[in-house]
Design an enzyme around this catalytic site. Structure first.
Site, PDB file in Angstrom:
ATOM      1  CB  THR A  30      42.482  30.165  41.153  1.00  0.00           C
ATOM      2  OG1 THR A  30      43.533  30.889  40.510  1.00  0.00           O
ATOM      3  CG2 THR A  30      42.358  30.638  42.574  1.00  0.00           C
ATOM      4  CB  CYS A  34      45.510  37.474  35.928  1.00  0.00           C
ATOM      5  SG  CYS A  34      44.082  36.858  36.804  1.00  0.00           S
ATOM      6  CB  CYS A  38      44.159  40.875  37.103  1.00  0.00           C
ATOM      7  SG  CYS A  38      42.548  40.207  37.562  1.00  0.00           S
ATOM      8  NE  ARG A  41      43.281  36.205  48.702  1.00  0.00           N
ATOM      9  CZ  ARG A  41      43.273  36.465  49.992  1.00  0.00           C
ATOM     10  NH1 ARG A  41      42.372  37.235  50.490  1.00  0.00           N
ATOM     11  NH2 ARG A  41      44.180  35.924  50.776  1.00  0.00           N
ATOM     12  NE  ARG A  63      38.882  27.521  35.307  1.00  0.00           N
ATOM     13  CZ  ARG A  63      38.542  28.432  36.197  1.00  0.00           C
ATOM     14  NH1 ARG A  63      38.133  29.614  35.818  1.00  0.00           N
ATOM     15  NH2 ARG A  63      38.599  28.184  37.492  1.00  0.00           N
ATOM     16  CB  CYS A  65      41.333  36.087  34.861  1.00  0.00           C
ATOM     17  SG  CYS A  65      40.532  37.246  35.983  1.00  0.00           S
ATOM     18  CB  CYS A  68      42.151  40.973  33.912  1.00  0.00           C
ATOM     19  SG  CYS A  68      42.951  39.363  33.971  1.00  0.00           S
TER      20      CYS A  68
HETATM   21 ZN   LIG Z   1      42.427  38.471  36.159  1.00  0.00          ZN
END
Ligand SMILES: [Zn+2]
Length: 355
Positions: A30, A34, A38, A41, A63, A65, A68
């Site tokens: 993705t 995080c 967080c 998923r 980049r 999240c 969080c």
């Molecule tokens: Zn996150």
């Protein structure tokens, strides 16, 4: 700082907020990074990379999240916080009154309370308690006496520990160490598509979920695990929370898409905890080999020990040890019979209604 990937990965799997501020994890699929806690998923282990700072994560092309918000969280943290947490962890076996903590942080007790809570969601006292609980569990697992473990964990008295320990362990420390002495276990036997299923629980979580051929034999097995507990059979309608737990198991066995994330009350060594926690992340319809599990938990040479940990699991379905196979594709063993293991796998791999 050198990141221990095994510890980091365990923190991500458990969404351990105590590890927030220590490291970040990036998900290569993705392209997002995080904080350990967080709520998004959980990623697959092979797609995760760990970073010491958001700068390092961004240098890798990831980049922030939006859920969080690692950068924002960092700017909210007072600069003494990380150091104080590490010092509490190192010294939580000592009495740590608020005045001492405020001296360690170099801020007033008032600011300490307020800012600590704002940044971590816990009061400093609760944080010290959590650290002691972690120490206490380790002490009990290696077989020290309860009194010794309690004092080694910095509690100073037996009554203090009982205030909060039960909730975290699922049993009080004495019960945890002594075969369930004083523990009240309720149980019922359900008829399922895979045979009789014994469901046993304390008031804090499920302690045994076992397939079997006959009620007496199944109840005896639980008695061997908790020889000093009282065992009470339940009849329909079940009281709460047992009712909800049994209903969740039933729903799963009806429609394999139901999620089985129920509270568990288990006695486990550190290694079993590592293996069982990992097993709970294997999705329905997928399998792993013992070797793969060993690698994933960071103990590549421990495939045999992984097989033993699977064999000692008493929570069928909830800790899905049936999803672990031998490396050559053979089924390997199953506590509740290899034929049942095959039947479970076939059923889980077939599409559920609405899939
Ligand atoms: Zn996150």
């Amino acid at each position: 700082m050198l990141l221990n990937e095994e510890i980091c990965w365990a923190a991500v799997r458990e969404r351990d907020r105590f590890q927030d501020g220590r490291f970040l994890y990036g998900v290569l699929t993705t392209r997002v990074y995080c904080r350990p806690s967080c709520a998004s998923r959980r990623p697959r282990r092979e797609n995760v990379r760990f970073y010491e700072s958001w700068q390092a994560a961004e240098a890798d092309g990831l980049r922030e999240c939006l859920r969080c918000r690692p950068k924002q969280a960092e700017s909210r943290q007072p600069d003494w916080l990380a150091g104080l947490c590490r010092r509490i962890e190192a010294r939580c076996d000592e009495p740590l009154p608020l005045a001492e903590l405020s001296r360690m942080a170099g801020v007033s007790a008032f600011h300490l309370q307020r800012q600590f809570k704002a940044a971590t969601g816990l009061t400093p006292r609760q944080y010290v308690h959590q650290c002691r609980m972690a120490l206490l569990k380790t002490g009990l697992r290696v077989g020290t006496s309860v009194t010794e473990a309690v004092f080694a964990a910095g509690y100073g008295s037996m009554s203090r520990v009982y205030e909060g320990a039960g909730a975290a362990l699922g049993m009080t420390p004495a019960q945890y160490g002594k075969g369930g002495a004083g523990l009240a276990i309720t149980w019922a036997v359900m008829r399922t598509r895979f045979g009789l299923l014994l469901v046993a629980a304390t008031d804090t979580g499920l302690c045994a979920v076992e397939f079997g051929a006959g009620e007496a034999e199944m109840v005896d097995r639980v008695r061997c695990e908790f020889p000093k507990a009282t065992m009470t059979p339940l009849a329909q309608p079940y009281p709460q929370p047992f009712h909800d737990w049994a209903a969740a198991l039933e729903a799963y066995l009806e429609d394999r898409r139901a999620v089985l994330d129920l509270p568990l009350t288990v006695r486990a060594t550190a290694f079993q905890t590592l293996v069982w926690n990992y097993l709970r992340t294997i999705p329905r319809g997928e399998t792993r080999s013992y070797q793969e599990v060993a690698r994933e938990i960071g103990r590549p040479s421990a495939a045999r020990a992984v097989a033993r940990a699977c064999a000692s699991n008493r929570l069928a379905l909830l800790i899905p040890c049936h999803r672990v196979l031998r490396g050559d594709g053979e089924l390997g063993g199953y506590r509740w019979g290899v034929a049942r293991k095959q039947a479970l796998l076939d059923w889980e791999e077939s599409p559920a209604a609405g899939d």
